[in-house]
Design an enzyme around this catalytic site. Structure first.
Site, PDB file in Angstrom:
ATOM      1  N   ASP A 293      85.432  64.318  38.898  1.00 25.85           N
ATOM      2  CA  ASP A 293      85.771  63.420  40.008  1.00 25.85           C
ATOM      3  C   ASP A 293      85.332  64.015  41.347  1.00 25.85           C
ATOM      4  O   ASP A 293      85.295  65.229  41.513  1.00 25.85           O
ATOM      5  CB  ASP A 293      87.296  63.172  40.007  1.00 25.85           C
ATOM      6  CG  ASP A 293      87.674  61.980  40.861  1.00 25.85           C
ATOM      7  OD1 ASP A 293      86.777  61.187  41.227  1.00 25.85           O
ATOM      8  OD2 ASP A 293      88.867  61.835  41.183  1.00 25.85           O
TER       9      ASP A 293
ATOM     10  N   ARG B  93      82.947  61.276  47.310  1.00 25.26           N
ATOM     11  CA  ARG B  93      83.406  61.975  48.524  1.00 25.26           C
ATOM     12  C   ARG B  93      82.449  63.091  48.921  1.00 25.26           C
ATOM     13  O   ARG B  93      82.196  63.336  50.087  1.00 25.26           O
ATOM     14  CB  ARG B  93      84.817  62.542  48.300  1.00 25.26           C
ATOM     15  CG  ARG B  93      85.907  61.513  48.570  1.00 25.26           C
ATOM     16  CD  ARG B  93      87.214  61.917  47.959  1.00 25.26           C
ATOM     17  NE  ARG B  93      87.196  61.737  46.513  1.00 25.26           N
ATOM     18  CZ  ARG B  93      88.075  62.292  45.695  1.00 25.26           C
ATOM     19  NH1 ARG B  93      89.014  63.072  46.176  1.00 25.26           N
ATOM     20  NH2 ARG B  93      88.001  62.062  44.398  1.00 25.26           N
TER      21      ARG B  93
ATOM     22  N   ASN C 288      85.324  51.611  35.416  1.00 28.74           N
ATOM     23  CA  ASN C 288      84.175  51.846  36.314  1.00 28.74           C
ATOM     24  C   ASN C 288      83.208  50.651  36.360  1.00 28.74           C
ATOM     25  O   ASN C 288      82.416  50.530  37.296  1.00 28.74           O
ATOM     26  CB  ASN C 288      83.393  53.105  35.908  1.00 28.74           C
ATOM     27  CG  ASN C 288      84.081  54.400  36.306  1.00 28.74           C
ATOM     28  OD1 ASN C 288      83.906  55.430  35.670  1.00 28.74           O
ATOM     29  ND2 ASN C 288      84.877  54.367  37.369  1.00 28.74           N
ATOM     30  N   TRP C 289      83.304  49.743  35.362  1.00 26.03           N
ATOM     31  CA  TRP C 289      82.457  48.536  35.405  1.00 26.03           C
ATOM     32  C   TRP C 289      82.782  47.695  36.625  1.00 26.03           C
ATOM     33  O   TRP C 289      81.976  46.858  37.035  1.00 26.03           O
ATOM     34  CB  TRP C 289      82.628  47.692  34.138  1.00 26.03           C
ATOM     35  CG  TRP C 289      82.059  48.313  32.901  1.00 26.03           C
ATOM     36  CD1 TRP C 289      82.760  48.763  31.821  1.00 26.03           C
ATOM     37  CD2 TRP C 289      80.677  48.564  32.592  1.00 26.03           C
ATOM     38  NE1 TRP C 289      81.903  49.281  30.877  1.00 26.03           N
ATOM     39  CE2 TRP C 289      80.621  49.172  31.314  1.00 26.03           C
ATOM     40  CE3 TRP C 289      79.476  48.336  33.273  1.00 26.03           C
ATOM     41  CZ2 TRP C 289      79.418  49.551  30.707  1.00 26.03           C
ATOM     42  CZ3 TRP C 289      78.278  48.722  32.664  1.00 26.03           C
ATOM     43  CH2 TRP C 289      78.257  49.315  31.407  1.00 26.03           C
TER      44      TRP C 289
ATOM     45  N   SER D 280      94.034  58.797  34.669  1.00 28.70           N
ATOM     46  CA  SER D 280      93.083  57.681  34.733  1.00 28.70           C
ATOM     47  C   SER D 280      92.602  57.164  33.370  1.00 28.70           C
ATOM     48  O   SER D 280      91.396  56.989  33.161  1.00 28.70           O
ATOM     49  CB  SER D 280      91.875  58.062  35.600  1.00 28.70           C
ATOM     50  OG  SER D 280      92.291  58.404  36.892  1.00 28.70           O
TER      51      SER D 280
HETATM   52  C1  FPP Z   1      83.553  60.289  39.553  1.00 29.06           C
HETATM   53  O1  FPP Z   1      83.322  60.478  40.934  1.00 29.06           O
HETATM   54  C2  FPP Z   1      82.310  60.351  38.778  1.00 29.06           C
HETATM   55  C3  FPP Z   1      81.800  59.377  37.981  1.00 29.06           C
HETATM   56  C4  FPP Z   1      82.446  58.065  37.834  1.00 29.06           C
HETATM   57  C5  FPP Z   1      80.527  59.522  37.271  1.00 29.06           C
HETATM   58  C6  FPP Z   1      80.223  60.863  36.670  1.00 29.06           C
HETATM   59  C7  FPP Z   1      78.787  60.891  36.369  1.00 29.06           C
HETATM   60  C8  FPP Z   1      77.963  61.947  36.513  1.00 29.06           C
HETATM   61  C9  FPP Z   1      78.405  63.295  36.917  1.00 29.06           C
HETATM   62  C10 FPP Z   1      76.515  61.711  36.256  1.00 29.06           C
HETATM   63  C11 FPP Z   1      75.888  62.282  35.074  1.00 29.06           C
HETATM   64  C12 FPP Z   1      76.726  62.499  33.894  1.00 29.06           C
HETATM   65  C13 FPP Z   1      76.271  62.817  32.662  1.00 29.06           C
HETATM   66  C14 FPP Z   1      77.271  63.118  31.618  1.00 29.06           C
HETATM   67  C15 FPP Z   1      74.858  62.876  32.284  1.00 29.06           C
HETATM   68  P1  FPP Z   1      83.672  59.291  41.941  1.00 29.06           P
HETATM   69  O2  FPP Z   1      82.475  58.426  42.067  1.00 29.06           O
HETATM   70  O3  FPP Z   1      84.892  58.598  41.462  1.00 29.06           O
HETATM   71  O4  FPP Z   1      83.950  60.085  43.264  1.00 29.06           O
HETATM   72  P2  FPP Z   1      85.004  59.705  44.409  1.00 29.06           P
HETATM   73  O5  FPP Z   1      86.365  59.751  43.773  1.00 29.06           O
HETATM   74  O6  FPP Z   1      84.810  60.793  45.417  1.00 29.06           O
HETATM   75  O7  FPP Z   1      84.631  58.360  44.922  1.00 29.06           O
END
Ligand code: FPP
Length: 245
Positions: A20, A24, A68-69, A196
């Site tokens: 996560d 940010r 996430n969709w 989550s």
């Molecule tokens: C959460 O951060 C991250 C994700 C929903 C996606 C994770 C994906 C990757 C690291 C890309 C590649 C992965 C693989 C396994 C090849 P967020 O977007 O929720 O961050 P935020 O909470 O700061 O908004």
């Protein structure tokens, strides 16, 4: 934290990670969210290598949840493209490190090209034995539990099982995670203290570790810190300290 501070006798066999903080991380740098996801790939490589080096047998990464969709279409598309690109690019590294790739989640909802790359990489790496890397893609624990329940009810209707057959073992064996031991350690980055909808059944007795480090900054040293913290804990499984002694 150095590798030598880790007790190989008390290594978690399975580590699950909620990656996560990509959004940010990018925002802090004045960039688009996808820039954070792109940089999250480096952390994926680091933890995969780090776990394989230490001898952790299973690593499950929450790469894309059912929920996430609901993100903006542009971000969902960019994430899917990144996944396809990464899986394609990293298959060689997986082979080099003896890592078998597997996936949990509703694969039918993934775009065709993503599913194809994923299935190819799973096939190519299937005989690797050093470690299993499980990608949770279009996954949520409730999705898995609902499907397992439907499957059990169907078997009951078909007369294959009776009410008395329904127990913990049956439920466990019907979940898509049945092939893996339950994670002893679950890590979440970015300072959020939530699960989550990730592996709800499987983490009943997992040790939870939260760090403020944002996922794109997560490195082997952070993984080691989490494992060392885990090794200091007393896992009682409902018993008292005295009973364990
Ligand atoms: C959460 O951060 C991250 C994700 C929903 C996606 C994770 C994906 C990757 C690291 C890309 C590649 C992965 C693989 C396994 C090849 P967020 O977007 O929720 O961050 P935020 O909470 O700061 O908004």
């Amino acid at each position: 934290m150095i590798k030598e501070n880790i007790n190989p006798e008390r290594l978690p066999e399975h580590i699950a990670i909620i990656m996560d903080g990509n959004g940010r991380w990018a925002k802090e740098k004045g960039k688009y969210r996808i820039f954070g996801h792109e940089n999250g790939v480096k952390a994926v490589r680091e933890v995969s290598e780090g776990c394989a080096e230490l001898g952790v047998k299973y690593l499950t990464l929450y790469a894309f949840s059912t929920e996430n969709w609901n993100r903006p279409k542009i971000e969902v598309n960019a994430l899917m493209t990144l996944l396809v690109k990464t899986i394609k690019k990293e298959t060689g590294t997986l082979m080099k490190n003896g890592i078998k790739l597997e996936a949990i989640g509703d694969k039918t909802t993934l775009p065709k090209d993503c599913r194809k790359e994923l299935e190819e990489a799973i096939e190519v790496t299937k005989n690797n034995t050093k470690m299993t890397l499980i990608l949770a893609l279009s996954y949520s624990a409730k999705w898995d539990i609902v499907n397992a329940t439907r499957d059990i009810v169907k078997r009951a209707i078909d007369g294959k099982i009776s009410l008395d057959d329904v127990n913990e073992k049956l439920i466990n064996n019907t979940l898509t995670t049945h092939k893996y031991p339950h994670p002893e350690l679950m890590i979440r980055t970015s300072g959020e203290h939530r699960i989550s909808n990730f592996l709800l059944w499987e983490i009943a007795y997992s040790e939870l570790y939260f760090t403020n480090v944002l996922w794109p900054d997560f490195r082997k040293e952070h993984l080691r810190e989490a494992i060392i913290d885990y090794q200091k804990r007393e896992r009682r499984f409902g018993k008292t300290s005295e009973q364990l002694a």
